[in-house]
Design a protein around this motif. Sequence first.
Motif, short mmCIF file in Angstrom:
data_model
loop_
_atom_site.label_atom_id
_atom_site.label_comp_id
_atom_site.label_asym_id
_atom_site.label_seq_id
_atom_site.Cartn_x
_atom_site.Cartn_y
_atom_site.Cartn_z
N TYR A 163 0.94 -1.26 -0.25
CA TYR A 163 0.04 0.27 0.22
C TYR A 163 0.93 1.01 -0.10
CZ TYR A 163 -3.87 -3.02 0.77
OH TYR A 163 -4.37 -3.96 0.32
N SER A 164 1.66 1.39 0.78
CA SER A 164 2.78 2.16 0.79
C SER A 164 3.44 2.76 -0.42
CB SER A 164 4.52 1.94 1.01
OG SER A 164 5.25 3.52 1.48
N GLY A 165 3.70 1.56 -1.59
CA GLY A 165 4.08 1.95 -3.11
C GLY A 165 2.91 2.14 -4.01
N ILE A 166 1.59 1.81 -3.24
CA ILE A 166 0.87 2.16 -3.71
C ILE A 166 0.63 4.00 -4.02
CG2 ILE A 166 -1.92 2.08 -4.34
CD1 ILE A 166 -2.08 -0.74 -3.89
N LEU A 167 0.49 4.24 -2.48
CA LEU A 167 0.12 5.21 -2.15
C LEU A 167 1.64 6.43 -2.99
CD1 LEU A 167 -1.59 7.01 -0.73
CD2 LEU A 167 0.17 7.38 0.99
N HIS A 168 2.46 6.12 -2.38
CA HIS A 168 3.88 6.84 -3.00
C HIS A 168 3.53 7.12 -4.87
CE1 HIS A 168 6.89 3.64 -4.18
NE2 HIS A 168 7.28 4.55 -4.95
N THR A 169 2.88 6.58 -5.31
CA THR A 169 2.98 6.04 -7.53
C THR A 169 2.05 6.95 -7.48
OG1 THR A 169 4.28 3.64 -7.24
CG2 THR A 169 2.91 4.97 -8.99
N MET A 170 0.59 6.58 -6.56
CA MET A 170 -0.59 7.28 -7.30
C MET A 170 -0.44 8.35 -6.68
SD MET A 170 -1.64 4.99 -8.95
CE MET A 170 -3.68 5.51 -9.53
N ALA A 171 0.38 9.17 -5.63
CA ALA A 171 -0.35 10.67 -5.83
C ALA A 171 0.71 11.70 -6.58
CB ALA A 171 0.56 10.75 -3.68
N PRO A 172 1.43 11.44 -6.52
CA PRO A 172 1.75 12.75 -8.14
C PRO A 172 1.19 12.50 -9.42
CG PRO A 172 3.86 11.46 -6.88
CD PRO A 172 2.21 10.64 -7.23
N ILE A 173 0.72 11.33 -9.92
CA ILE A 173 -0.26 11.35 -10.94
C ILE A 173 -1.85 12.04 -10.72
CG2 ILE A 173 -1.60 9.88 -12.62
CD1 ILE A 173 0.23 8.04 -11.81
N LEU A 174 -2.38 11.82 -9.48
CA LEU A 174 -3.32 12.37 -8.95
C LEU A 174 -2.96 13.97 -8.79
CD1 LEU A 174 -5.02 10.25 -5.75
CD2 LEU A 174 -5.53 10.20 -8.52
N LEU A 175 -2.03 14.35 -8.39
CA LEU A 175 -1.62 15.95 -7.71
C LEU A 175 -1.62 16.45 -9.13
CD1 LEU A 175 -1.20 18.07 -5.87
CD2 LEU A 175 1.43 17.30 -6.50
N LEU A 176 -1.11 15.52 -10.59
CA LEU A 176 -1.25 16.11 -12.04
C LEU A 176 -2.72 17.31 -12.30
CD1 LEU A 176 1.18 14.42 -13.29
CD2 LEU A 176 1.65 16.44 -12.85
N ASN A 177 -3.83 15.57 -11.73
CA ASN A 177 -5.10 16.25 -12.00
C ASN A 177 -5.73 17.08 -11.65
OD1 ASN A 177 -6.08 13.93 -13.76
ND2 ASN A 177 -5.68 12.68 -12.04
N LEU A 178 -4.92 18.46 -10.86
CA LEU A 178 -5.64 18.93 -10.26
C LEU A 178 -5.48 20.01 -10.53
CD1 LEU A 178 -4.56 18.54 -6.10
CD2 LEU A 178 -6.75 18.49 -6.90
N LYS A 179 -4.95 20.25 -11.64
CA LYS A 179 -4.28 21.28 -12.86
C LYS A 179 -5.50 22.17 -13.15
CE LYS A 179 -4.63 18.84 -16.80
NZ LYS A 179 -5.61 19.27 -17.21
N ASP A 180 -6.53 21.67 -13.23
CA ASP A 180 -8.03 22.22 -13.71
C ASP A 180 -8.88 23.47 -12.48
OD1 ASP A 180 -8.31 20.38 -16.15
OD2 ASP A 180 -7.94 18.41 -14.72
N PHE A 181 -7.42 23.12 -11.66
CA PHE A 181 -8.12 23.78 -10.65
C PHE A 181 -6.87 25.63 -10.30
CE2 PHE A 181 -10.48 20.24 -9.67
CZ PHE A 181 -12.28 20.95 -8.89
N PHE A 182 -6.44 25.20 -11.60
CA PHE A 182 -5.45 25.56 -11.61
C PHE A 182 -5.15 27.30 -12.23
CE2 PHE A 182 -1.77 22.98 -10.38
CZ PHE A 182 -2.23 22.81 -8.98
N PRO A 183 -5.38 28.02 -12.78
CA PRO A 183 -5.88 29.48 -13.19
C PRO A 183 -4.48 29.83 -14.45
CG PRO A 183 -4.59 30.79 -11.27
CD PRO A 183 -4.92 28.86 -10.71
N ILE A 184 -4.24 28.60 -15.42
CA ILE A 184 -3.52 28.41 -16.49
C ILE A 184 -3.97 28.41 -17.59
CG2 ILE A 184 -1.21 26.79 -16.68
CD1 ILE A 184 -1.00 25.81 -14.10
N ALA A 185 -3.72 29.31 -18.30
CA ALA A 185 -4.49 28.83 -19.60
C ALA A 185 -3.48 27.65 -20.09
CB ALA A 185 -3.62 30.22 -20.45
N ALA A 186 -3.77 27.12 -21.50
CA ALA A 186 -4.05 26.47 -22.26
C ALA A 186 -2.92 26.48 -22.73
CB ALA A 186 -4.94 25.67 -22.65
N GLU A 187 -2.24 27.36 -23.43
CA GLU A 187 -1.40 27.74 -23.57
C GLU A 187 0.17 28.39 -23.10
OE1 GLU A 187 -3.79 31.65 -23.87
OE2 GLU A 187 -3.64 29.56 -24.07
N ASP A 188 -0.11 28.41 -21.55
CA ASP A 188 1.04 28.59 -20.59
C ASP A 188 2.47 27.83 -20.68
OD1 ASP A 188 0.12 30.99 -20.32
OD2 ASP A 188 -0.98 30.42 -18.35
#
Length: 217
Positions: A163-188
Motif C-alpha cells: 500500500y505504501s508503493g501504491i500511495l507514493h506512486t499514485m499521489a503525483p499522478i492524482l496531483l497532476l489532475n488538480l491542474k484543472d483548478f489552477f488558473p493556467i491557460a492552455a497555451e501557458d
Amino acid sequence: MKQDTKQREDGRATRERLLDCAEALTAAKGFASVTSKEICQQAGANLAAVNYHFGSREGLYEAMLYRVHDRIISQTTLQDIAEGAGTPREKLERFFDSLLWSVQRGGRAGADERAIQVWLREALGNATAFLPILRHLATTKFPWVRKLFADYLGRSEGDPVLYSGILHTMAPILLLNLKDFFPIAAEDEPMRILRDPAFHAAMRMYAFAGLDALKKA
C-alpha cells in the motif's frame, strides 16, 4: 414492435442527455449547487425524468460519477491490463500510461478535462455524498490496481509495503489532475510541459525507481 424500439431508444437518449447536462453543470458549479429543474430544462426533459431514469436525484448523481470515472479509467481497462499478456512490469507500465494520458484532453484512457473537473470538484467539495461512490470503486476497480502492484512488487495483498508503493506512486499522478483548478491557460508553459511525452516518461521513471527500491527492501 417498432414503436417499442423507438421508445427505448428515446428513453436511452433522454437518460444520456440528463447525464451530460448534470455533468456540465456540476463541472461549472458543483452538484450541490445544481437543481434537478436546471438539469431537466437543459436536457429538454420534464422534471419527472430524473426519478424515472435514475430513481432519485441521488441516483442521477451516482450514475454521473460512475460514468465520469469510467472515462478516466474503466474497470474493463483495468481488468484487461491485469489479465492480459506481458510481464508484471509491462502491465504496470500500461496502467501508468492510461493514467498519465488521462491528464490530457482526449487521452488514451478516454478521459477529457470535464470528467476530471467533475470528479475532483465532487471529491474535494462534496465528501458526504461522494464517500459511497468511493466505497463502491474500492470494491470494483481497486482490486485490479492492487493486483498490478502486488504482482510487480512480489508482495501479498495484505502487506503494508504494497500500500505504501501504491500511495507514493499514485499521489503525483492524482496531483497532476488538480491542474484543472489552477488558473493556467492552455497555451501557458506549465500546461505545455504537462502535455509533453518526455514529462510523462520522467514521471514513469520516477515511479519505478521508488517501486524498485521497495522490491529490494
